[in-house]
Design a protein around this motif. Sequence first.
Motif, PDB file in Angstrom:
ATOM      1  N   ILE A   4       0.834  -1.227   0.000  1.00 26.63           N
ATOM      2  CA  ILE A   4       0.000   0.000   0.000  1.00 26.63           C
ATOM      3  C   ILE A   4       0.855   1.258   0.000  1.00 26.63           C
ATOM      4  O   ILE A   4       0.573   2.240   0.694  1.00 26.63           O
ATOM      5  CB  ILE A   4      -1.030   0.018   1.155  1.00 26.63           C
ATOM      6  CG1 ILE A   4      -0.330   0.043   2.521  1.00 26.63           C
ATOM      7  CG2 ILE A   4      -1.997  -1.129   1.049  1.00 26.63           C
ATOM      8  CD1 ILE A   4      -1.273   0.378   3.676  1.00 26.63           C
ATOM      9  N   GLN A 148      -3.612   8.228   5.277  1.00 26.30           N
ATOM     10  CA  GLN A 148      -4.275   8.159   3.973  1.00 26.30           C
ATOM     11  C   GLN A 148      -3.531   8.982   2.926  1.00 26.30           C
ATOM     12  O   GLN A 148      -3.382   8.549   1.781  1.00 26.30           O
ATOM     13  CB  GLN A 148      -5.725   8.643   4.097  1.00 26.30           C
ATOM     14  CG  GLN A 148      -6.646   7.647   4.780  1.00 26.30           C
ATOM     15  CD  GLN A 148      -8.058   8.181   4.944  1.00 26.30           C
ATOM     16  OE1 GLN A 148      -8.264   9.391   5.082  1.00 26.30           O
ATOM     17  NE2 GLN A 148      -9.033   7.302   4.952  1.00 26.30           N
ATOM     18  N   THR A 151      -0.637   7.171   1.509  1.00 29.52           N
ATOM     19  CA  THR A 151      -0.906   5.924   0.774  1.00 29.52           C
ATOM     20  C   THR A 151      -1.929   6.152  -0.335  1.00 29.52           C
ATOM     21  O   THR A 151      -2.968   5.487  -0.380  1.00 29.52           O
ATOM     22  CB  THR A 151      -1.421   4.842   1.740  1.00 29.52           C
ATOM     23  OG1 THR A 151      -2.579   5.340   2.440  1.00 29.52           O
ATOM     24  CG2 THR A 151      -0.365   4.453   2.756  1.00 29.52           C
ATOM     25  N   LYS A 153      -3.796   6.020  -3.989  1.00 32.85           N
ATOM     26  CA  LYS A 153      -3.882   5.084  -5.110  1.00 32.85           C
ATOM     27  C   LYS A 153      -3.264   5.713  -6.358  1.00 32.85           C
ATOM     28  O   LYS A 153      -3.405   6.921  -6.586  1.00 32.85           O
ATOM     29  CB  LYS A 153      -5.341   4.740  -5.416  1.00 32.85           C
ATOM     30  CG  LYS A 153      -6.005   3.797  -4.440  1.00 32.85           C
ATOM     31  CD  LYS A 153      -7.412   3.461  -4.939  1.00 32.85           C
ATOM     32  CE  LYS A 153      -8.118   2.483  -4.020  1.00 32.85           C
ATOM     33  NZ  LYS A 153      -9.490   2.152  -4.524  1.00 32.85           N
ATOM     34  N   SER A 154      -2.607   4.914  -7.145  1.00 32.26           N
ATOM     35  CA  SER A 154      -2.127   5.404  -8.444  1.00 32.26           C
ATOM     36  C   SER A 154      -3.322   5.552  -9.371  1.00 32.26           C
ATOM     37  O   SER A 154      -4.374   4.931  -9.175  1.00 32.26           O
ATOM     38  CB  SER A 154      -1.116   4.432  -9.042  1.00 32.26           C
ATOM     39  OG  SER A 154      -1.722   3.172  -9.277  1.00 32.26           O
ATOM     40  N   GLU A 155      -3.171   6.376 -10.399  1.00 30.65           N
ATOM     41  CA  GLU A 155      -4.289   6.639 -11.311  1.00 30.65           C
ATOM     42  C   GLU A 155      -4.809   5.372 -11.962  1.00 30.65           C
ATOM     43  O   GLU A 155      -6.008   5.223 -12.196  1.00 30.65           O
ATOM     44  CB  GLU A 155      -3.858   7.646 -12.383  1.00 30.65           C
ATOM     45  CG  GLU A 155      -5.018   8.119 -13.256  1.00 30.65           C
ATOM     46  CD  GLU A 155      -4.609   9.205 -14.238  1.00 30.65           C
ATOM     47  OE1 GLU A 155      -5.456   9.572 -15.078  1.00 30.65           O
ATOM     48  OE2 GLU A 155      -3.459   9.674 -14.155  1.00 30.65           O
ATOM     49  N   LYS A 157      -5.233   2.552 -10.695  1.00 34.87           N
ATOM     50  CA  LYS A 157      -6.042   1.741  -9.795  1.00 34.87           C
ATOM     51  C   LYS A 157      -7.330   2.429  -9.360  1.00 34.87           C
ATOM     52  O   LYS A 157      -8.096   1.886  -8.561  1.00 34.87           O
ATOM     53  CB  LYS A 157      -5.211   1.363  -8.561  1.00 34.87           C
ATOM     54  CG  LYS A 157      -4.055   0.430  -8.895  1.00 34.87           C
ATOM     55  CD  LYS A 157      -3.333  -0.047  -7.639  1.00 34.87           C
ATOM     56  CE  LYS A 157      -2.223  -1.021  -7.997  1.00 34.87           C
ATOM     57  NZ  LYS A 157      -1.508  -1.526  -6.802  1.00 34.87           N
ATOM     58  N   LEU A 158      -7.579   3.632  -9.883  1.00 31.98           N
ATOM     59  CA  LEU A 158      -8.812   4.344  -9.547  1.00 31.98           C
ATOM     60  C   LEU A 158      -9.986   3.790 -10.330  1.00 31.98           C
ATOM     61  O   LEU A 158      -9.860   3.427 -11.508  1.00 31.98           O
ATOM     62  CB  LEU A 158      -8.660   5.834  -9.845  1.00 31.98           C
ATOM     63  CG  LEU A 158      -7.642   6.630  -9.020  1.00 31.98           C
ATOM     64  CD1 LEU A 158      -7.565   8.058  -9.537  1.00 31.98           C
ATOM     65  CD2 LEU A 158      -7.999   6.612  -7.550  1.00 31.98           C
ATOM     66  N   GLU A 162     -14.131   7.311  -9.005  1.00 30.45           N
ATOM     67  CA  GLU A 162     -13.044   7.979  -8.276  1.00 30.45           C
ATOM     68  C   GLU A 162     -12.282   8.936  -9.187  1.00 30.45           C
ATOM     69  O   GLU A 162     -11.906  10.031  -8.769  1.00 30.45           O
ATOM     70  CB  GLU A 162     -12.097   6.924  -7.695  1.00 30.45           C
ATOM     71  CG  GLU A 162     -12.713   6.143  -6.526  1.00 30.45           C
ATOM     72  CD  GLU A 162     -11.859   4.959  -6.096  1.00 30.45           C
ATOM     73  OE1 GLU A 162     -12.089   4.434  -4.983  1.00 30.45           O
ATOM     74  OE2 GLU A 162     -10.969   4.546  -6.874  1.00 30.45           O
ATOM     75  N   TYR A 207      -7.274  13.130  -4.123  1.00 29.20           N
ATOM     76  CA  TYR A 207      -6.759  11.774  -4.256  1.00 29.20           C
ATOM     77  C   TYR A 207      -7.715  10.790  -3.586  1.00 29.20           C
ATOM     78  O   TYR A 207      -8.620  11.167  -2.851  1.00 29.20           O
ATOM     79  CB  TYR A 207      -5.365  11.664  -3.620  1.00 29.20           C
ATOM     80  CG  TYR A 207      -5.391  11.867  -2.122  1.00 29.20           C
ATOM     81  CD1 TYR A 207      -5.582  10.802  -1.259  1.00 29.20           C
ATOM     82  CD2 TYR A 207      -5.246  13.141  -1.568  1.00 29.20           C
ATOM     83  CE1 TYR A 207      -5.637  10.978   0.109  1.00 29.20           C
ATOM     84  CE2 TYR A 207      -5.296  13.332  -0.208  1.00 29.20           C
ATOM     85  CZ  TYR A 207      -5.492  12.246   0.628  1.00 29.20           C
ATOM     86  OH  TYR A 207      -5.568  12.434   1.974  1.00 29.20           O
ATOM     87  N   SER A 209      -7.330   7.099  -1.298  1.00 31.68           N
ATOM     88  CA  SER A 209      -6.293   6.378  -0.560  1.00 31.68           C
ATOM     89  C   SER A 209      -6.543   4.873  -0.509  1.00 31.68           C
ATOM     90  O   SER A 209      -7.686   4.406  -0.551  1.00 31.68           O
ATOM     91  CB  SER A 209      -6.209   6.912   0.872  1.00 31.68           C
ATOM     92  OG  SER A 209      -5.274   6.189   1.637  1.00 31.68           O
ATOM     93  N   HIS A 210      -5.431   4.125  -0.397  1.00 31.21           N
ATOM     94  CA  HIS A 210      -5.518   2.687  -0.140  1.00 31.21           C
ATOM     95  C   HIS A 210      -6.038   2.408   1.269  1.00 31.21           C
ATOM     96  O   HIS A 210      -6.673   1.370   1.507  1.00 31.21           O
ATOM     97  CB  HIS A 210      -4.122   2.050  -0.242  1.00 31.21           C
ATOM     98  CG  HIS A 210      -3.640   1.859  -1.642  1.00 31.21           C
ATOM     99  ND1 HIS A 210      -4.152   0.908  -2.497  1.00 31.21           N
ATOM    100  CD2 HIS A 210      -2.657   2.482  -2.339  1.00 31.21           C
ATOM    101  CE1 HIS A 210      -3.513   0.946  -3.650  1.00 31.21           C
ATOM    102  NE2 HIS A 210      -2.610   1.904  -3.586  1.00 31.21           N
TER     103      HIS A 210
END
Length: 703
Positions: A4, A148, A151, A153-155, A157-158, A162, A207, A209-210
């Motif tokens: 994460i 948060q 950590t 999320k990369s684009e 993984k959205l 989101e 953003y 967050s994971h």
Amino acid sequence: MNIIGFNIIDILIIVAYLVLITYIGKRSTGKVKNQEDFFLAGRGVGKLFQFFLNMSTITDAGQAVNTAAAAFSKGLGGVWLLLAPILTGPYYWFLAGWFRRVRLVTMAELFEERFRSKFLASIYAVVGIWLSVINIGIANKISLRTFQAMTPKSESKLTLEEKQHVAMFAEYRSLNSLYKAKQLEPEKIERYKTLDSMYKKDQIGAYVSHTKTWWFYAIYIGSMGAYVIMGGLQAAVWNNMLQGILILIFSGMMIPIALVKLGGWDGFSAKMPEHMLYLFGSGLTEFTIWSIAAYMIANYVIGITGHQGNMANNGSAKDELTARTGNISGSYMKRVLTILWAMCGLLAFALFSGSVSDPDTAWGVMSNNLLGPGLRGIMIAGILAANMSTVAGVSVYLSALFVRHLYKPFAQNKSEHHYVNVSRVSIAGILLLSVYVAVASGGILEILKMLPSLNVIFGAPVMLLLFWKRLTLKAVYIQVIICALLFAILPGLLPRFAPINQSIWLTQQTNELMVVQNAPATEKDVELGLAPETGKKIRKELILPARSIFFEKVARSNPDDPNSPMAGIGRINTELVIAKVIGLDLQNMKPSHLLTIRYLVDIFLPFLILIPISLITKNKGLDENIARFYVKMKTKVIADPALDKAELEKSYANPSRFDHLKLFPNSNWEFCKWNREDTWGFLLSIALTVGILGAFWLIIQTL
């Protein structure tokens, strides 16, 4: 290898820290024999440990992130929410001595001893637990927000939804900047207002967050609860020394890295609007010298006097001088840290102002972008350490309030072991309740601004109780009931009803104001011919947007419908309702004026109730009780318990023993003349205040 967003080195550092504090808690268990051991570490804490106890208990990562968030959004004027106590350092020199000399375990026992009122003591316990749970909830929320932000999320993984929320936030930031600079096209104003309402309702952000909220709280609260439940204040004292060192490290580690990234102080200065660097506020935000002064008196003079932790933080010292030096040294070290946190907030603004949706996450965004493997693990360990040290100390004295004033009256004559075990169970309950508060609460800065209103409820009567013999039990009851209704119950209860929440009268806003300031030129300014290049500071005419008067915020009830009624968000500022009723014109005031009025009502209303009612009522049958209380307050603490007890017996046998020390003889006021220790401590505190603020001012002048 990343988990994460954290390198395996970071994970190992965090796990090692959690294992170490649990071990310390386990080792401390054997030292707890009775309630005094559990709640006050046996009243045997020396100067070094008292320093770390005070610094760590009053310093948490929430305050670091709050200060950075305030500096990020409000400029240097905003940091006075936490820097203001530096002006009250001389008062704390005396305060620490008073609460060591009173020789009690909890603050609620003041009302038992002074008025022989167990019921009022129980009311204090309920209110005190509630207020402190709010503070723990803030610390919990800060830890979550920071984690948060570190950590994201990369684009890739959205989810689609989101991505849309992140894109709308970017659009909102662009429109907001143009709107304030009077450069927004008329046809885009409606879109801006829609996005503004969505932002106020936390429906869009920079953003995703994971970190999942409930998983974070389960690990965080579980680890912290383990060591404090086992060892009480004994464990907290030892852990606070370790955690104090980590606090010092994490508070300053990002500053040199950020300055290198900006190209030094010159690069930093070039990116900062002038109004952000006014030490006492520029008038564009809520924080000016007048609102800061009112806040300081309400929260850090009156409110702090009735604070639930005064006995634990000062009563655990072996004598008065230890309590005083530990309190002052820990308090002033925190003010130095506050300045470091403020610099982090300004550096975050210079680096990331275009990508931070919520000022509360500025610290986390900065950490995530500037720190590499290993350093991020140290940062997280430092944040956990700062919060755990505070929450550990708070939960111990809250468990004392619960056991001694809410449980023991219904379960008398139990063993010391029984009461200690109940204390441990109550700590678990308090920590779980604080998680609920963290999840249900609003913006952190708004909660901080609310605290003076709550702290004066018992701060005012405790302040008078310590020095004024004429204070009566009836006056305290009436004042506590009225102030609790006005400042605590109604502000949170009334907005739950739609007619109140959407009231046209209560959703009023201030009028928009036009202001002129120096600020770095944007690309739009260059396009319009207002500046030769971006970054060059120019005089700009800006809009000071309308602000909610009575609610924390107001927004459309349906952001997509321009005709939907405005609805209040957060609590009602009842102090401003009072101000409006007596005829003040609030709509044409600046935010700083509104905040000043709020705190002035908080300062004066409790005393306007307590003093007149005390003068027309009496304490029946309490003369001997009151005489014993005040002679004890004049009897200096001796480190040896047996000698101290003997000295107290002499005072009880002759209640007028120290009347020659009274500053106002033959009066109801119990102020005493200063001795040498009082004088040099007072002067040293003033010197420290002037020195720290002077150094801060010199740093700002170089920018």
